[in-house]
Scaffold this active site. Structure first.
Site, PDB file in Angstrom:
ATOM      1  N   TYR A 245       0.853  -1.195   0.000  1.00  0.00           N
ATOM      2  CA  TYR A 245       0.000   0.000   0.000  1.00  0.00           C
ATOM      3  C   TYR A 245       0.887   1.241   0.000  1.00  0.00           C
ATOM      4  O   TYR A 245       1.887   1.314   0.723  1.00  0.00           O
ATOM      5  CB  TYR A 245      -0.898   0.007   1.245  1.00  0.00           C
TER       6      TYR A 245
ATOM      7  N   GLU B 254      -3.260   7.658  -4.314  1.00  0.00           N
ATOM      8  CA  GLU B 254      -3.126   6.360  -3.638  1.00  0.00           C
ATOM      9  C   GLU B 254      -2.902   5.252  -4.659  1.00  0.00           C
ATOM     10  O   GLU B 254      -3.530   5.231  -5.711  1.00  0.00           O
ATOM     11  CB  GLU B 254      -4.405   6.080  -2.851  1.00  0.00           C
TER      12      GLU B 254
END
Lengths: 367, 305
Positions: A101, A183
Site C-alpha cells: 500500500y 493512492e
C-alpha cells in the site's frame, strides 16, 4: 474531485509509474475491440468515483469471449454507492507475488503532505495494518526518505529500489498537480520482481483548478451540479422527497439532520451561498423543479450577509412564473426577515417561527 | 505568538486600548467595501485600505488607501488585517501582509487552493502571526470589535467563548445563546476549509485562560479530525469550564462534499459518530439541534456550581 481509476492511471503513466496494459471503454462494441487488442485473460473493472468496487462485484476476471459477453454488461449495469458506471476498464491479468500500500495525502491537522505506506495492501485504507506514516512538508520526497520508507516496509534489493522509485514519482505527481490524495492500492510486487500500480486513486484540489487546465477534461459534473456552480450555489442531490434550501453549508447540514431525525427524507442539499441574489435563488428553484421526486421544499434561512427578502422575491417570482407548484415550508430569520415574511404572507409559502415547526409541517405535508 | 485578546483590544492603559487599528485588503472591491462599511458601523477602527494601483486615494472619503501592505503598516502601525481579495490573489495578499509585520490575519476568501493556504501558514509561523481562515466569517469580541462578515444581531457581550467551523451555524447558535442570556466573550469562526490557519485546538488555546470565561461552545461539522483532536486536548488539559458541542452533518451521505470544501466523510474518517463519541468521552454533551445548545450549557453550569 475524485478521478476515475483509468484517469488516475493516465496521470501515473505520464509520471512513469509502472502499469499493466489497460484500455477503457463506454460501450460493449468498443469493449469487444479492446478485448481483442488486449487478449485474454484480463480483468473487467467498473469505473466509478467511489471505493468498495471489488466487494460490490465491480471487478471480474474474464477468460474468453463467452465470459466477456456476459460479464461486460453485468458490470456496466452495476450501481455502487449510488454511482453508475462511467466506463469499463479492461486490464491485463497480474501475476502477483505480494501486495503493498502506498499513498500521499494532504494532512489537514498537520498541514503538510503525509506518506502512508504498508507492506500489506489490497484492502481499504482503514484495514491497512502496520502503517508507516511520514510527514513530508510541502516539497517532493527525497532519495533518502524514499529509501527509508521502502526499508521500513521490510523490502530489500530490487523491490526496495522499485518502491522508492515509485514513491518519488508519486510525490512529484502529487505536488505538481496539487492533489489532495494520491493512492496506489495495491502496489504489487510481480512474479518477475517488478513493481506495478494495480489500482489508482487521485483526488484533486478543485480550488487549484485555475492552475491546472490540463485536468479539465476529467471534470465530471451532472448538468444540475454544473448549473449550480455557475450560479454560485452548492447542491448535492439526495434520494428523498423534501428539498432542503438554506444559506451556509453548516446550517443546511444541520437542517438535513433535524429533518432526518423527525422522519423526513431530504431530496437535496442546497446552499444558496453568501452571494445569493434573487436571480441565483430563482435558478436554484428551477433546478429543484426539475427533480421529479420532490414533494415539498423546506427553507431554513439565517439572513446575515444574505437578505431574506432576496429569497422571498425569488419565491414570488417562481410562483408568478408557475415554476413551482409544491408546498413550501419556511423559517426566515435575520436580515429583513419581517419584511420577507410580509412579502410571502399571501403566497403558497407557509412561514414558521421556529425551524422545528417548519420541519414537522414539511414532514406531515409530503405524506 | 501574541495573545489574541491583546491583539484585538490591547493592554489596559495603552493609549489605543480597546481601539485597535485594522487594515482592509481589497477595500475597493464590492465585498471588501461593503464589509468595511459594516465593520466601521460596528465600531471597528479601520485605519487603512490596500488596493494595488489605487494608492493615494481615499475610501469612503475618510480611509486612506495604499498600494502595498508595507506602506499601510508603516503609516498606521496596525497589527491586524482582513483580506477580501479573490481566492486566486489570496497568497500574494497574505504574503504582503505577513511580510509587512501583520500579527493577526483574517482570511475571508473562499476557494483558496490548499497549497496556497499551507504556504501562508508556513510564512505565518516564521513571522509569529495568527491566521484565521481562509473561508472564515471572522473573529469578534461582541460589542467591541468585529473583524469579519458576521451580522451584528446574534451577538452580545458576555462570558461564553464560541468556536465554530461553520459561519451560519455560528450566527444561529450565538443567537440561541444570546436569547438564553449567554453573551459571548469572543467568537471565532475557524472556516470550513480542509486546512485552517487556526484549528479548533489553536482557538481553544487562545481562549481557555480568559479570566472571566464561564463556558465554551464548540460548533463542528463532518470532515477532518479537528473536533476529535480538540476533545482529546480538553481531556488532556483537564479544562473544566462548562463546555457543550454541536456537530452538523449526521445525515450527510458519505464521500459527498457538503458545500464546504472540508465537509466530507471518507470511510469512517471525519464522520459525525466519531466526533460525537470523542466529545462524549471528554464529558462534553453534544446537542442534537442548535436550539438545544443553551439548554445543555445551562445544565452544565448548574452542575458545576
Amino acid at each position: 474531485m475524485q478521478l476515475l481509476e483509468f484517469q488516475a492511471k493516465e496521470l501515473f503513466r505520464e509520471y512513469g509509474i509502472n502499469l499493466l496494459d489497460s484500455i477503457s471503454s463506454t460501450n460493449i462494441e468498443e469493449g469487444r475491440k479492446h478485448a481483442k487488442k488486449l487478449g485474454y485473460p484480463f480483468v473487467i473493472k467498473i469505473q466509478v468515483p467511489v471505493g468498495g468496487r471489488g466487494k460490490a462485484g465491480g471487478i471480474q476476471k474474464c477468460q474468453n469471449d463467452d465470459e466477456f459477453e456476459i460479464k461486460y454488461p453485468q458490470v456496466m449495469d452495476l450501481t455502487i454507492k449510488g454511482e453508475k458506471a462511467r466506463a469499463i476498464l479492461l486490464e491485463k491479468m497480474a501475476d502477483i507475488k505480494k501486495e503493498l500500500y502506498l499513498s500521499i495525502f494532504l494532512n489537514r491537522s498537520k498541514r503538510c503532505y503525509t506518506i502512508i505506506a504498508s507492506a500489506e495492501g489490497g484492502v481499504e485504507i482503514e484495514s491497512v495494518k502496520n502503517q508507516i506514516i511520514k510527514e513530508i512538508g510541502l516539497g517532493e520526497v527525497s532519495d533518502e526518505l524514499a529509501k527509508e520508507v521502502a526499508k521500513e516496509m521490510g523490502l530489500e534489493g530490487k523491490h526496495a529500489e522499485g518502491v522508492a522509485d515509485t514513491l518519488k514519482k508519486l510525490s512529484k505527481l502529487t505536488i505538481e498537480k496539487e492533489a489532495e490524495l494520491v493512492e496506489i492500492n495495491p502496489l504489487a510486487i510481480m512474479q518477475d520482481d517488478t513493481i506495478m500500480a494495480l489500482d489508482g486513486k487521485f483526488v484533486t484540489d478543485d480550488n487549484s483548478n485555475f492552475r491546472h487546465p490540463e485536468l479539465e477534461k476529467y471534470q465530471e459534473k451532472t448538468a444540475i451540479e454544473e448549473q449550480a456552480e455557475k450560479s454560485g450555489f452548492s447542491l448535492v442531490e439526495l434520494d428523498g422527497d423534501i428539498a432542503v434550501v438554506g444559506n451556509g453549508a453548516g446550517l443546511v447540514m444541520s437542517t438535513l439532520d433535524m429533518l432526518s431525525d423527525n422522519g423526513g427524507k431530504p431530496a437535496c442539499f442546497l446552499d444558496v451561498g453568501g452571494g445569493a441574489t434573487t436571480e441565483s435563488v430563482y435558478e436554484a428553484l428551477t433546478l429543484i423543479s426539475k427533480l421529479d421526486r420532490v414533494k415539498g421544499i423546506l427553507v431554513n434561512l439565517y439572513g446575515g450577509i444574505v437578505k431574506t427578502t432576496v429569497v422571498a422575491e425569488a419565491f414570488l417570482k417562481a410562483y408568478e412564473d408557475n415554476l413551482i407548484d409544491l408546498p413550501v415550508f419556511a423559517r426566515l430569520k435575520g436580515t429583513e426577515s419581517e419584511k420577507a415574511k410580509e412579502m410571502l404572507q399571501n403566497s403558497k409559502t407557509k412561514i414558521f417561527d421556529s425551524v422545528e415547526e417548519a420541519i414537522n409541517s414539511a414532514v406531515m405535508g409530503v405524506k | 505568538m501574541d495573545d489574541i485578546f491583546e491583539l484585538l483590544k490591547g493592554k489596559q492603559g495603552e493609549s489605543d486600548y480597546e481601539n485597535k487599528g485594522v487594515i482592509v485588503q481589497g477595500i475597493t472591491g464590492s465585498y471588501g467595501s461593503l464589509h468595511a462599511g459594516k465593520m466601521l458601523e460596528y465600531g471597528t477602527n479601520i485605519v487603512a485600505g490596500v488596493t494595488p494601483g489605487k494608492g493615494g486615494q481615499t475610501w469612503n472619503e475618510s480611509i486612506p488607501i495604499y498600494n502595498t501592505m508595507k506602506e499601510a503598516v508603516d503609516a498606521t502601525n496596525a497589527k491586524i488585517s482582513i483580506i477580501f481579495v479573490p481566492a486566486k490573489f489570496f497568497l500574494g495578499a497574505a504574503k504582503d501582509a505577513l511580510e509587512a509585520g501583520i500579527k493577526l490575519l483574517v482570511a475571508i476568501p473562499e476557494h483558496v487552493p490548499i497549497r496556497d493556504t499551507m504556504e501562508t501558514l508556513e510564512l505565518a509561523k516564521q513571522k509569529g502571526a495568527i491566521v484565521i481562515g481562509p473561508n472564515t466569517p471572522g473573529i469578534m469580541i461582541p460589542e467591541l470589535i468585529k473583524i469579519g462578515i458576521m451580522p451584528p444581531m446574534p451577538f452580545k457581550a458576555g462570558k461564553i467563548a464560541v468556536l465554530s467551523k461553520s459561519g451560519t451555524l455560528l450566527y444561529e447558535i450565538s443567537d440561541a445563546l444570546t436569547n438564553a442570556g449567554f453573551g459571548q466573550s469572543i467568537t471565532i469562526g475557524i472556516g470550513g476549509d480542509p486546512v485552517n490557519g487556526t484549528r479548533l485546538i489553536d482557538a481553544f488555546d487562545m481562549v481557555k485562560d480568559i479570566p472571566d470565561l464561564e463556558g465554551m461552545v464548540v460548533v463542528g461539522e463532518i470532515g477532518g479530525d479537528s473536533e476529535e483532536m480538540l476533545a482529546q486536548k480538553i481531556i488532556d488539559s483537564g479544562f473544566n469550564k462548562p463546555t457543550v458541542a454541536y456537530i452538523a452533518g449526521r445525515a450527510a451521505p458519505k464521500e459527498k462534499r457538503m458545500g464546504h470544501a472540508g465537509a466530507i466523510v471518507m470511510g469512517t474518517y471525519g464522520s459525525a459518530e466519531s466526533k460525537v463519541s470523542m466529545f462524549n468521552k471528554a464529558n462534553i454533551p453534544v446537542a442534537k439541534r442548535p436550539a438545544e445548545v443553551p439548554v445543555l450549557l445551562a445544565g452544565k453550569m448548574e452542575k458545576s456550581d
